[in-house]
Design an enzyme around this catalytic site. Structure first.
Site, PDB file in Angstrom:
ATOM      1  CE  LYS A 187      -0.250   0.340   4.832  1.00  0.00           C
ATOM      2  NZ  LYS A 187      -0.164   1.126   5.611  1.00  0.00           N
ATOM      3  NE  ARG A 225       3.203  -6.146  10.676  1.00  0.00           N
ATOM      4  CZ  ARG A 225       2.862  -5.518   9.814  1.00  0.00           C
ATOM      5  NH1 ARG A 225       3.514  -4.724   9.083  1.00  0.00           N
ATOM      6  NH2 ARG A 225       1.690  -6.015   9.610  1.00  0.00           N
TER       7      ARG A 225
END
Length: 690
Positions: free
Chosen positions: A30, A586
């Site tokens: 993004k 992550r």
DNA sequence: TTTTCAAACCTTTTT
DNA sequence: GGTTTGAAAA
């Protein structure tokens, strides 16, 4: 520019007109989309740089985005407004301080200033802080403000005696802030809203200016931020928001993930793009994360997928206690390192800051380099806060909180009694404290500030700091004390000067005004990370938006993750689950999860229960591990005793002074920076005093 | 007024 | 286990 994007990403970039909602799963690129989109707007000449308003969640993210765009479009990038909501708020207030009836030199109260103010009000009202917890009150004020509830409107919600007290403190707090010509953190959002409500013409100007509004991490906006955005959007409705409700983890700060779910209702004409392809993690990691988040009820449908291979299995290990846990993690990292892994690609993630200590100790003992993100509170140190209070008062003499902090720092023989007297006089004549300074001792102080104030118009910031240290007597006092503690404080103050110098080098001449505005929004110390590989330790919150090849999510236990305070409340439990999801996603290649059988909590050893999230992961294996403590290191001589203030010499960093001795860790200040060592490490030797 | 020491408090996460 | 606050001594 568009070549490197997939179809969905391209679509997200190329829809440039009207409202656009981008649902961007973890690791779906993004940031790439956002930066490309901005570059695209500029390249296609759809917008001028100054017409773009891009809001990020942290200052760090803002800086990074600016840098990336600069890489694509050059220095045009500097003319864009890329910042956090709060920094944007500062800009608006500074451009409109008269309309908001502040003087030009308003100051920003940080969280601790606000707390001090609440405490002061409680005292004035003769309220027992044990009955009325100042921290709670401060938080409650903050959450009111973030929900656009003013002290006045709160009256409607009064339900108890307690509420009544709260309301009166809240009202007084606002009154005092105003009188100090100061705003708090929440005001940075509120005041612009107020401005726009009161002056539609001013709002119209900004609407005309910011033709393109882009907001990152939209799931973490709170009510005030939401209202601010809605106001700013003009008829063209070129608003693009990016987010993922599965990663909303700031509910405690008033953020409301429903903002993203409601976007389509707010902007019926909105188009939507879903980014589902994950570029970050292996299939195994994604599977585990998806399993967990499945248990949350409300969410927009999306399914992350990757064309990466399954990759390594996700590993869950049970350890005896937190020391074993740390030992296991440290040893595993050591193995990874020996296999050639880059330490910069390794992170240890935990729920609470308190968990970091054991890891720090253990890793230090292994001699592995590491950094703890968001833990070093340079600006929270006493001497730095004192110096900042001087600067704030010099800039804005109405700032009573700063004045009270430093009027007797260093001692000017103005104790509690004289202060009570001063406050009474100020109250009687309805003046701020600075104006009420009259006794001989007080006037000496007043003259000092007046002199420095004059000076602030004539000399550079760094010189002003220097003069302040000198003339206030702060330096003299510390030099006189001649203790190790004092020496460290002196060094910190010198360090502060190098920060101001850096500012001056970067921005040319910087005014006190700009400096204070900048610095009050910075929570972290500017990271002068040398380019050395080091392991990253941080909270899961701090890890948002980041990725690492190897991730250790530790302390996966009930009462820690999910945290004890969120048990019982479904909403909060779901937020904990999202937090877990953020942690798991992550990882790029290898995800390690650990929990313990017992752990020291609040100074008491308690049995731990594996987190419900582990069950939800639905994993095949979970291994119990025992590790040998390899503490009896040849490099460490346990028998040497060290005391604060001793001079030592390190093989690597040269001469230094011991700043702190805690447990097994020595904190040593060297000429260039402060480092930590395990007590008795061979590389540290005592220096004999002549 | 300043310093010192013990008791109380504490810990979720942070712009 | 660590830090902040309060009361008492200097």
């Amino acid at each position: 520019m568009l070549e490197k994007l997939n179809e969905q990403q391209k679509k997200a970039v190329q829809i440039t007109k009207g409202p656009l909602l981008i649902i961007a799963g973890a690791g779906s690129g993004k940031t790439k989309v956002l930066t490309t989109k901005i570059a695209y707007l500029l390249a296609e000449e759809l917008a001028l740089p100054q017409e773009i308003l891009a809001i990020t969640f942290t200052n760090k993210a803002a800086k990074e985005m600016q840098m990336r765009i600069r890489g694509m479009v050059g220095k045009k990038a500097n003319e864009m407004q890329i910042s956090t909501f709060h920094s944007f708020g500062v800009r608006i207030i500074r451009e409109n301080y008269t309309r908001l009836s502040y003087s030009r030199n308003f100051t920003i109260f940080d969280a601790s200033d606000s707390l001090t103010l609440v405490k002061k009000i409680l005292k004035e009202k003769n309220l027992d802080p044990k009955m009325h917890n100042p921290k709670n009150i401060k938080n409650r004020i903050s959450s009111c403000k973030n929900n656009l509830v003013t002290a006045e409107t709160f009256k409607k919600y009064i339900n108890s005696y307690h509420d009544e007290i709260f309301q009166s403190v809240f009202a007084k707090y606002e009154e005092k802030l105003k009188k100090s010509n100061a705003v708090d953190f929440d005001d940075l959002l509120l005041k612009p809203i107020e401005l726009f409500q009161k002056y539609p013409a001013v709002l119209a100007e900004y609407q005309k200016l910011f033709r393109y509004i882009l907001i990152d991490e939209y799931q973490d906006t709170n009510e005030a931020q939401y209202v601010l955005v809605k106001k700013l959007v003009n008829k063209e409705q070129n608003i693009c928001v990016v987010g993922d409700e599965s990663q909303s983890i700031y509910g405690f700060r008033g953020s409301n993930y429903r903002n993203i779910l409601n976007f389509e209702k707010d902007f019926p004409k909105c188009q939507q793009v879903v980014l589902e392809k994950n570029y970050r993690s292996t299939q195994n990691i994604l599977d585990v994360a998806n399993q967990v988040i499945k248990y949350n009820a409300r969410k927009k449908e999306k399914k992350l997928w990757t064309d990466k291979e399954a990759g390594a299995e996700v590993v869950v290990n049970v350890l005896l206690d937190e020391h074993q846990e740390a030992e296991y993690v440290a040893q595993t990292i050591n193995d990874l390192k020996n296999q050639g892994a880059d330490l910069n690609e390794i992170a240890i993630l935990y729920r609470t800051n308190a968990q970091s200590r054991v890891f720090e100790e253990t890793i230090l003992r292994k001699g592995l380099p590491y950094r703890i993100v968001g833990n070093v509170h340079f600006y929270h140190r006493k001497e730095i806060k004192d110096l900042l209070a001087y600067l704030k008062l010099i800039y804005n003499v109405n700032d009573d909180v700063s004045l009270l902090r430093i009027i007797n720092e260093p001692s000017r023989k103005i104790g509690p009694k004289s202060l009570a007297d001063l406050e009474q006089r100020a109250q009687a004549s309805n003046e701020v404290l600075f104006a009420a300074l009259t006794t001989e001792k007080e006037l000496t102080f007043k003259n000092l500030i007046t002199e420095l104030r004059q000076l602030s118009n004539e000399v550079s910031l760094t010189e002003l700091v220097e003069e302040t240290l000198q003339r206030s007597g702060m330096r003299e006092e510390l030099e006189k004390e001649n203790s190790a503690k004092a020496e460290v404080r002196l060094e910190n103050l010198e360090e502060f000067k190098s920060i101001t110098k850096d500012f001056e080098e970067k921005y040319g001449i910087i005014s006190l005004e700009d400096f204070l505005a900048e610095i009050s929004l910075v929570t972290d110390v500017v990271e002068y990370e040398e380019d050395i590989p080091q392991i990253t330790l941080m909270t899961i919150h701090a890890a948002k938006g980041l990725e690492f090849k190897y991730v250790f999510v530790v302390g996966m236990e009930e009462d820690l993750l999910p945290h004890a305070n969120s048990q019982g409340d479904l909403e909060e439990l779901e937020e904990e689950r999202r937090l877990c999801y953020v942690a798991l996603t992550r990882a790029c290649e290898q995800l390690y999860i650990t929990y313990t059988k017992n752990r020291q909590l609040f100074g008491r050893r308690t049995l731990s229960i594996p987190s419900r999230f582990i069950d939800e992961m639905n994993l095949m294996t979970c291994e119990e591990v025992t590790v040998n403590n390899t503490n009896s290191d040849d490099n460490i001589d346990e028998d040497i005793e060290f005391t604060v203030g001793e001079k030592v010499v390190s093989d690597k960093y040269g001469q230094g002074i011991i700043v702190e001795v805690s447990n097994d860790i020595l904190t040593i200040a060297f000429a260039k920076d402060v480092k930590k060592f395990i007590k008795g490490h061979k590389s540290i030797k005592k220096v004999k005093e002549e």
